[in-house]
Design a protein around this motif. Structure first.
Motif, PDB file in Angstrom:
ATOM      1  N   ARG A 177       0.829  -1.209   0.000  1.00  0.00           N
ATOM      2  CA  ARG A 177       0.000   0.000   0.000  1.00  0.00           C
ATOM      3  C   ARG A 177       0.865   1.263   0.000  1.00  0.00           C
ATOM      4  NH1 ARG A 177      -3.887  -1.538   4.800  1.00  0.00           N
ATOM      5  NH2 ARG A 177      -1.997  -2.714   5.235  1.00  0.00           N
ATOM      6  N   ASN A 178       0.505   2.190  -0.847  1.00  0.00           N
ATOM      7  CA  ASN A 178       1.141   3.514  -0.921  1.00  0.00           C
ATOM      8  C   ASN A 178       2.566   3.551  -1.485  1.00  0.00           C
ATOM      9  OD1 ASN A 178      -1.202   4.554   0.214  1.00  0.00           O
ATOM     10  ND2 ASN A 178      -0.417   4.301   2.287  1.00  0.00           N
ATOM     11  N   ARG A 226       2.347   5.858  -4.486  1.00  0.00           N
ATOM     12  CA  ARG A 226       1.827   7.222  -4.361  1.00  0.00           C
ATOM     13  C   ARG A 226       2.551   8.049  -3.302  1.00  0.00           C
ATOM     14  NH1 ARG A 226      -4.243   5.590  -2.406  1.00  0.00           N
ATOM     15  NH2 ARG A 226      -4.186   4.601  -4.463  1.00  0.00           N
ATOM     16  N   THR A 227       3.606   7.486  -2.699  1.00  0.00           N
ATOM     17  CA  THR A 227       4.381   8.220  -1.696  1.00  0.00           C
ATOM     18  C   THR A 227       5.636   8.803  -2.332  1.00  0.00           C
ATOM     19  OG1 THR A 227       3.587   6.740   0.040  1.00  0.00           O
ATOM     20  CG2 THR A 227       5.565   8.010   0.534  1.00  0.00           C
ATOM     21  N   CYS A 276       2.307  11.572   0.923  1.00  0.00           N
ATOM     22  CA  CYS A 276       1.537  10.510   0.267  1.00  0.00           C
ATOM     23  C   CYS A 276       0.202  11.048  -0.239  1.00  0.00           C
ATOM     24  CB  CYS A 276       1.310   9.368   1.264  1.00  0.00           C
ATOM     25  SG  CYS A 276       0.308   8.039   0.582  1.00  0.00           S
ATOM     26  N   GLU A 277       0.013  10.972  -1.536  1.00  0.00           N
ATOM     27  CA  GLU A 277      -1.236  11.441  -2.134  1.00  0.00           C
ATOM     28  C   GLU A 277      -1.427  10.744  -3.475  1.00  0.00           C
ATOM     29  OE1 GLU A 277      -1.447  15.751  -2.418  1.00  0.00           O
ATOM     30  OE2 GLU A 277      -3.098  15.612  -3.859  1.00  0.00           O
ATOM     31  N   LYS A 278      -2.671  10.370  -3.730  1.00  0.00           N
ATOM     32  CA  LYS A 278      -2.968   9.639  -4.965  1.00  0.00           C
ATOM     33  C   LYS A 278      -2.559  10.430  -6.208  1.00  0.00           C
ATOM     34  CE  LYS A 278      -6.572   6.845  -7.094  1.00  0.00           C
ATOM     35  NZ  LYS A 278      -7.995   6.511  -7.154  1.00  0.00           N
TER      36      LYS A 278
END
Ligand SMILES: [Zn+2]
Length: 224
Positions: free
Chosen positions: A167-168, A171-172, A179-181
């Motif tokens: 996870r992430n 997007r990190t 961290c943001e989409k």
């Protein structure tokens, strides 16, 4: 026949596949980690920025995929025979590519005395939001074969494989940690909304993977 041997028939020739089990060497203890992001456009990208292209494999796979659809519609007996023949060739090509990539990655880990880190994909099918057009490739057996090859070649070489939470990772920001989409602009590029850091998206993910906390060490399936 002795244990660990398979008799395989292919195109009129019998092959004897002999499986040998040997003791896995002790794992090299190291703090340094080479993160590996496995993907679609690039089959593998590591945390030093080196990528192992999937372009050729992808072209071959797409070509076969199209032909397969046509032949499936035809549905005659000779079409079915051609389908079977084709899938064998495609698999051998893919398998060879996976051997080359996994060997290169493990070799790199040995030389730089690093452990390897991969995303733990247990349960990824439930979580993933891969677009429909990519799903065929993302969930293909080839993707899992490459992971399998990396893990067994690593075990043979005494290289540790760490599985990390996926996870992430994509997007990190590997520079500031934001961290943001929306950081992930496209399949190929990463641009941090906070600090403006810009990098190839797979490279950025591989750096995050190399630093991530280990979820669980990968259990070697080698028999000793
Ligand atoms: Zn940033």
């Amino acid at each position: 026949m002795f244990p660990g041997a398979d008799l395989v028939w292919r195109r009129g020739i019998y092959y004897l596949h002999v499986t040998q089990s040997k003791e896995a060497p002790p794992l090299t203890e190291t703090e340094d980690t080479l993160g590996v992001d496995l993907g679609v456009a690039q089959l593998a990208t590591d945390s030093t920025g080196e990528s192992f292209s999937g372009a050729e494999v992808k072209a071959v796979r797409n070509r076969y995929h199209q032909r397969r659809q046509i032949l499936q519609k035809v549905g005659t007996r000779s079409a079915k025979r051609r389908l079977k023949h084709m899938s064998g060739r495609e698999k051998r090509f893919q398998k060879n590519t996976n051997h080359v990539i996994s060997k290169a990655l493990v070799q790199k880990a040995i030389v730089s005395r690093k452990a390897l880190a991969l995303e733990d994909l247990t349960g990824i099918r439930e979580r993933t939001t891969v677009q429909r057009k990519n799903r065929y490739e993302r969930h293909s057996w080839a993707f899992y074969q490459l992971r399998g090859f990396i893990s067994y070649k690593a075990a043979w070489a005494g290289v540790q494989v760490k599985l990390i939470d996926p996870r992430n990772t994509s997007r990190t920001c590997s520079e500031c940690g934001h961290c943001e989409k929306a950081n992930r602009q496209s399949q190929a590029s990463f641009l941090c909304k906070q600090c403006g850091f810009c990098l190839n998206a797979d490279y950025n993910a591989a750096i995050n993977i190399s630093r991530a906390v280990v979820k669980q060490p990968m259990v070697s399936r080698l028999r000793s």
